[in-house]
Design a protein around this motif. Structure first.
Motif, PDB file in Angstrom:
ATOM      1  N   PHE A   1       0.752  -1.362   0.120  1.00  0.00           N
ATOM      2  CA  PHE A   1      -0.047   0.053   0.055  1.00  0.00           C
ATOM      3  C   PHE A   1       0.939   1.291   0.158  1.00  0.00           C
ATOM      4  O   PHE A   1       0.313   2.395   0.428  1.00  0.00           O
ATOM      5  CB  PHE A   1      -0.824  -0.041   1.145  1.00  0.00           C
TER       6      PHE A   1
ATOM      7  N   ARG B   1       2.480  -2.433 -10.922  1.00  0.00           N
ATOM      8  CA  ARG B   1       1.636  -2.332  -9.586  1.00  0.00           C
ATOM      9  C   ARG B   1       0.751  -3.824  -9.691  1.00  0.00           C
ATOM     10  O   ARG B   1       0.510  -4.278  -8.786  1.00  0.00           O
ATOM     11  CB  ARG B   1       0.410  -1.452 -10.085  1.00  0.00           C
TER      12      ARG B   1
ATOM     13  N   ALA C   1      -0.671   4.394  -1.910  1.00  0.00           N
ATOM     14  CA  ALA C   1      -1.831   5.283  -1.291  1.00  0.00           C
ATOM     15  C   ALA C   1      -1.693   6.668  -0.917  1.00  0.00           C
ATOM     16  O   ALA C   1      -2.405   7.441  -1.180  1.00  0.00           O
ATOM     17  CB  ALA C   1      -2.541   4.412  -0.169  1.00  0.00           C
TER      18      ALA C   1
ATOM     19  N   GLN D   1      -1.391   9.171  -4.120  1.00  0.00           N
ATOM     20  CA  GLN D   1      -2.458   9.140  -5.371  1.00  0.00           C
ATOM     21  C   GLN D   1      -2.446  10.405  -5.946  1.00  0.00           C
ATOM     22  O   GLN D   1      -2.391  10.552  -7.354  1.00  0.00           O
ATOM     23  CB  GLN D   1      -3.789   8.643  -4.829  1.00  0.00           C
TER      24      GLN D   1
ATOM     25  N   MET E   1      -5.309   1.290  -8.319  1.00  0.00           N
ATOM     26  CA  MET E   1      -5.424   0.974  -6.782  1.00  0.00           C
ATOM     27  C   MET E   1      -6.183  -0.611  -7.112  1.00  0.00           C
ATOM     28  O   MET E   1      -6.228  -1.421  -6.162  1.00  0.00           O
ATOM     29  CB  MET E   1      -6.467   1.722  -6.040  1.00  0.00           C
TER      30      MET E   1
ATOM     31  N   SER F   1     -12.193   1.094   2.461  1.00  0.00           N
ATOM     32  CA  SER F   1     -12.383   1.934   1.197  1.00  0.00           C
ATOM     33  C   SER F   1     -13.274   3.011   1.179  1.00  0.00           C
ATOM     34  O   SER F   1     -13.042   4.107   0.579  1.00  0.00           O
ATOM     35  CB  SER F   1     -12.384   0.941   0.104  1.00  0.00           C
TER      36      SER F   1
ATOM     37  N   ASN G   1      -3.986  -3.262  -7.983  1.00  0.00           N
ATOM     38  CA  ASN G   1      -3.116  -3.709  -6.657  1.00  0.00           C
ATOM     39  C   ASN G   1      -3.467  -4.814  -6.015  1.00  0.00           C
ATOM     40  O   ASN G   1      -2.752  -5.501  -5.304  1.00  0.00           O
ATOM     41  CB  ASN G   1      -3.059  -2.165  -5.919  1.00  0.00           C
TER      42      ASN G   1
END
Length: 481
Positions: free
Chosen positions: A29, A107, A32, A35, A53, A308, A56
């Motif tokens: 992560f 990724r 994150a 971004q 994302m 999320s 990922n």
């Protein structure tokens, strides 16, 4: 000193395996916190940054299945070390990437590091007796998963320290370097088992086998969501406009064909295996694997989905700013440090099935309460309910994994791979529900899934202790109802 108590060095092994998982999650992560920076600097669209994302998570689903096979075959020491070292390469590529395709492919490959979870579960299982296994696995999972929050809290500071527009690149590169170095350290310090135990290696890396014909049918059934999860990923990319409809259709055909081919092959292999006759010592319950998988789908899957969606949910539903919304969402990460070990400890202390049933029932009620959340509620009450959901869901996840090693000891890697993959699939499914409905339907869907898990768990038979693998003993399994 009795065999059961001769686990000298177990705390050290728990520490180094937890750190390995912590580093893995931190790398997983590490994008994150950056971004918006990456999107602005490389002129990416919102759909493109969202796709990064999503991919990922993609390979962590089949990755947990494959890594589970490898760890049973080659041992956690070799597999964890190799995974950390090799995954540093796509991390480095992502850090120096200059175009979208480089970022997307690196990724996608890097998502495999999310499969590291199952390696440590197998290692912890070997180093702790059954009566301590739930707590130990809870500590491993709870503190290891904190790597994502650690990345969010510290990597921006690294970026500022190096300064300039490439600060994010240095920060992400550092996480890859940490993974590379720790992979070497892990190989030099880790041990698969205490000195008195022989690690029960499997003879091959073939998929997990059923031990009865009914279990074979169930195995084929529970394998479908693994492929279905990949389909949901393709659908999400298609909905975001990142993947053209024609290409998405081709991916659907490929996934369906691959599933049918693999299931046909697995059927034939298992039929031949069953014809030879399966010794009683090799038998285990596929139904238990299915129930645990569905349980993790609903508990950990809902946890990932809510992490999320929670910041945006509080922004839209309550008069709070983005900072406050992020703090509320982070409660899931911080309570995990205590709640998941607590779930394992309660299972060790009061009975695994009993504790899991209580937690599932309580959690379903809490999610029903979440479905009624609206801006007329006092904000403190909404936060309290959210934190309670966080604590109970993570405790339930810990209770589920306290039972994984009790199904079949020398297949723990494969079984935990299957169960762990269902957690990722659950998050994708619940988020898909949220994308096509309202938040209240989202929470009620989770509650319904938990009720289904509760009913299924009622029928589950739980072993009192896993099979003991020693150099001089071969104890029989004991079942309790």
């Amino acid at each position: 000193m009795t065999i059961e108590n001769n686990y000298s060095g177990q705390k050290q092994m728990l520490t180094i395996s937890t750190l390995a998982f912590f580093v893995s999650v931190m790398v997983w992560f590490n994008m994150a916190p950056f971004q918006s920076t990456i999107q602005k600097q490389l002129a990416l669209t919102g759909e493109e940054i969202g796709a990064l994302m999503i991919v990922n998570l993609a390979l962590s689903i089949p990755g947990r299945i494959i890594i589970g096979r490898l760890v049973d075959r080659y041992g956690p020491r070799n597999v964890f070390s190799l995974l950390l070292i090799t995954m540093s390469i796509p991390c480095f590529i992502f850090a120096i990437g200059t175009n979208y395709m480089q970022l997307l492919i690196s990724r996608l490959i890097l998502g495999t590091i999310g499969a590291s979870f199952v390696v440590g579960i197998r290692m912890v299982t070997e180093w702790f007796p059954a009566r301590q296994g739930g707590l130990a696995q809870g500590i491993y999972a709870g503190w290891g998963n904190f790597g994502s929050s650690f990345a969010a809290l510290t990597l921006p500071s690294f970026a500022l320290l190096f300064g300039g527009e490439n600060g994010w690149r240095y920060a992400i590169f550092i996480t890859g370097l940490i993974a590379l170095i720790y992979g070497i350290i892990f190989f030099m310090t880790a041990k698969n088992t205490p000195a008195w135990k022989a690690f029960p290696y499997t003879k091959d890396t073939n998929p997990i086998k059923a031990t009865t014909r009914n279990d074979l049918k169930l195995l084929l059934l529970i394998s479908f969501p693994i492929y279905g999860g990949m389909g949901i990923l393709i659908w999400t990319l298609q909905q975001n406009g990142v993947l053209p409809n024609q290409m998405a259709f081709l991916f659907y055909i490929a996934i369906g064909t691959f599933y049918l081919f693999n299931m046909r092959k697995r059927w034939k292999e298992n039929i031949e295996y069953l014809k030879l006759g399966v010794p009683d010592s090799d038998k285990y319950s596929m139904r238990s694997v299915a129930i645990l998988s569905i349980g993790y789908f609903a508990t950990f899957g809902s946890e990932l989905a809510i992490i999320s969606m929670l910041p945006m949910f509080f922004l839209d539903s309550f008069a709070v700013n983005a900072v406050i919304a992020s703090v509320i969402a982070s409660s899931f990460a911080f309570t995990n440090l205590v709640a998941r070990p607590a779930g394992g400890w309660l299972s060790d202390r009061f009975g695994r099935k009993k504790v899991l049933l209580v937690l599932l029932a309580l959690l379903s009620c809490l999610y029903v309460g979440m479905s009624f959340l609206q801006n007329s509620w006092p904000i403190y009450l909404a936060i309290l309910l959210t934190v309670c959901c966080s604590i109970v869901s993570q405790a339930a996840s810990g209770a589920i994994f306290s039972m994984v090693s009790l199904v079949k000891k020398n297949r723990t890697g494969q079984i935990s791979g299957m169960v762990g993959a269902y957690g990722n699939i659950g998050s994708l499914c619940f988020l898909a529900v949220l994308n096509i409905s309202h938040s209240s339907i989202f929470f009620l869907t989770i509650a319904a899934g938990l009720i289904l898990c509760f009913v299924a768990t009622l029928t589950m038979h739980v072993q009192k202790k896993p099979q003991t693998n020693t150099k001089n003993s071969n104890k029989k399994l004991v079942r309790v109802h």
